[in-house]
Design a protein around this motif. Sequence first.
Motif, PDB file in Angstrom:
ATOM      1  N   SER A   2      22.880  54.226  19.209  1.00 26.11           N
ATOM      2  CA  SER A   2      24.334  54.173  19.075  1.00 26.11           C
ATOM      3  C   SER A   2      24.754  52.814  18.575  1.00 26.11           C
ATOM      4  O   SER A   2      24.202  51.795  18.971  1.00 26.11           O
ATOM      5  N   GLY A   3      25.736  52.798  17.681  1.00 25.84           N
ATOM      6  CA  GLY A   3      26.177  51.542  17.104  1.00 25.84           C
ATOM      7  C   GLY A   3      27.070  50.784  18.060  1.00 25.84           C
ATOM      8  O   GLY A   3      28.287  50.967  18.083  1.00 25.84           O
ATOM      9  N   THR A   4      26.501  49.956  18.901  1.00 27.09           N
ATOM     10  CA  THR A   4      27.265  49.181  19.863  1.00 27.09           C
ATOM     11  C   THR A   4      26.829  47.733  19.802  1.00 27.09           C
ATOM     12  O   THR A   4      25.702  47.426  19.441  1.00 27.09           O
ATOM     13  N   GLY A   5      27.725  46.822  20.172  1.00 28.00           N
ATOM     14  CA  GLY A   5      27.363  45.420  20.286  1.00 28.00           C
ATOM     15  C   GLY A   5      26.903  44.814  18.992  1.00 28.00           C
ATOM     16  O   GLY A   5      27.542  44.937  17.941  1.00 28.00           O
ATOM     17  N   ASP A   6      25.741  44.159  19.050  1.00 26.81           N
ATOM     18  CA  ASP A   6      25.209  43.454  17.882  1.00 26.81           C
ATOM     19  C   ASP A   6      24.859  44.411  16.746  1.00 26.81           C
ATOM     20  O   ASP A   6      24.989  44.057  15.568  1.00 26.81           O
ATOM     21  N   VAL A   7      24.398  45.613  17.086  1.00 28.89           N
ATOM     22  CA  VAL A   7      24.070  46.587  16.040  1.00 28.89           C
ATOM     23  C   VAL A   7      25.324  46.967  15.259  1.00 28.89           C
ATOM     24  O   VAL A   7      25.309  47.054  14.020  1.00 28.89           O
ATOM     25  N   VAL A  77      19.075  39.520  13.032  1.00 31.90           N
ATOM     26  CA  VAL A  77      18.220  39.038  14.126  1.00 31.90           C
ATOM     27  C   VAL A  77      18.736  39.549  15.465  1.00 31.90           C
ATOM     28  O   VAL A  77      17.978  40.053  16.306  1.00 31.90           O
ATOM     29  N   LEU A  78      20.056  39.458  15.684  1.00 34.41           N
ATOM     30  CA  LEU A  78      20.637  39.911  16.946  1.00 34.41           C
ATOM     31  C   LEU A  78      20.533  41.431  17.075  1.00 34.41           C
ATOM     32  O   LEU A  78      20.223  41.948  18.154  1.00 34.41           O
ATOM     33  N   ALA A  79      20.798  42.152  15.983  1.00 31.61           N
ATOM     34  CA  ALA A  79      20.719  43.616  16.038  1.00 31.61           C
ATOM     35  C   ALA A  79      19.283  44.074  16.274  1.00 31.61           C
ATOM     36  O   ALA A  79      19.034  45.017  17.029  1.00 31.61           O
ATOM     37  N   ASP A  80      18.319  43.412  15.633  1.00 34.86           N
ATOM     38  CA  ASP A  80      16.919  43.776  15.821  1.00 34.86           C
ATOM     39  C   ASP A  80      16.487  43.527  17.257  1.00 34.86           C
ATOM     40  O   ASP A  80      15.729  44.308  17.835  1.00 34.86           O
ATOM     41  N   ALA A  81      16.988  42.436  17.856  1.00 32.49           N
ATOM     42  CA  ALA A  81      16.675  42.159  19.261  1.00 32.49           C
ATOM     43  C   ALA A  81      17.265  43.240  20.169  1.00 32.49           C
ATOM     44  O   ALA A  81      16.621  43.675  21.131  1.00 32.49           O
ATOM     45  N   GLU A  82      18.488  43.687  19.852  1.00 27.76           N
ATOM     46  CA  GLU A  82      19.084  44.761  20.652  1.00 27.76           C
ATOM     47  C   GLU A  82      18.288  46.057  20.500  1.00 27.76           C
ATOM     48  O   GLU A  82      18.086  46.797  21.473  1.00 27.76           O
TER      49      GLU A  82
END
Length: 420
Positions: A2-7, A77-82
């Motif tokens: 789901s597209g939430t937060g950093d993603v 980087v942030l999305a990949d970490a999430e």
Amino acid sequence: MSGTGDVEEFAELLRELKGRTNRSYAALAARSGVSGSALHRYCSGASVPGDYDVIARFGKVCGASGEELLELHRRWVLADAERKRDVSRAPAAVSVARAGAGASAVPAVPALPAVSRSETEAVPDAETGAGVLPEPGPGPEPEPGPEPEPEPGPEPEPGPGPEPESLAPAPEPAPAPPPWRRRPLVAVLALAVLTAGVAVALFIGKALMSSDGSDGSSDDRLLLSSRCPVVVSMGQSDACVHELQSLLARAGGELDIDGAFGPATQMRVVVFQLRTGLTANGSVDERTKRALYENGGKPLDTWTPERVTRRIREVFTEDPDRAVGIADCASYLDPLYTLPNANATRNWGVFQLYDGTLRKLGGSREQALDPDWNIRAAHRLWALTQDFSAWKACDRAYRAGSKEGKGAKETRGAKEAKGS
């Protein structure tokens, strides 16, 4: 996913870049070297690519500036970490759910009645010799009978008892110690208190000292003081990052000193660590901090983009313009450009040579950061097929840009001819 937060922030920037072009997903995918369905998933936040290189090509096709590409990298980087956190949580959630289902399926065991020790003692089985518990059975009930009368005991003989309190002599109070004996005792107590205070002060002072024996509060090496975290890393924005960037610039690195730890700062940290014999992970730990302060040379010195361009033209005599365009697409002609991949590998230097490619060419990461070696190694790859198939995405983008540029020139020439 789901597209939430950093993603979702990452996907939002992708959609913004796409909206500028007025092109379909299929058209952008053809120029970026990725399928249209994958590109649609990235822009909708349904998934995150494992490699940033795909997104870098998409950003360049959309005309993103250098600052926007750095921001795109930061958000990736942030999305990949999430994404990795979500993947790690999934097995744990499944195991917890299974454990809960198993616990609910176990029937409740009724409480057993209390038994005496004789009922729980094991007796040997006649056939196996193993200890088994006897089966409980009804026992004989006691018959009621007359209660026994208590036997009379001997009467206590009279004797002398304790005297009344009023007749007992009162104890005499202990005499107070004379003054000449009290003074040494007070002096000893004062000396003990003073000694303890000095010990505590020395302990606190030692605790406040930095690991190199200097006072962290007065030390001019900010990164090693208590005011900075133990590890300075991506996403941090403060005076500690400003100090880090200043030290990287002193070491010869070209970067903006803005106090924000972004992809450009991480690239310089990785190269500094590699060239000073440290673990090249992009995070600034204590060893990296000390190396930055103690470094006396310029390990980040390298060629300018103009010098890189001249050398590419000298080596790629077969198609110099195309080679320069591909290198510009891959690294902005920055010899210290590095990009991380999801499998803990990296791409290095002018032509972004992959770790696996370096092994095939018999080279190392240090050599890949040497612009001359990198350019000549790229030409060796070109010579294997006499084309730029090793850089398919950048070659496709270069050819698409060349066609658009040629079409614009032809249109402009036709208009000028018509006007004349």
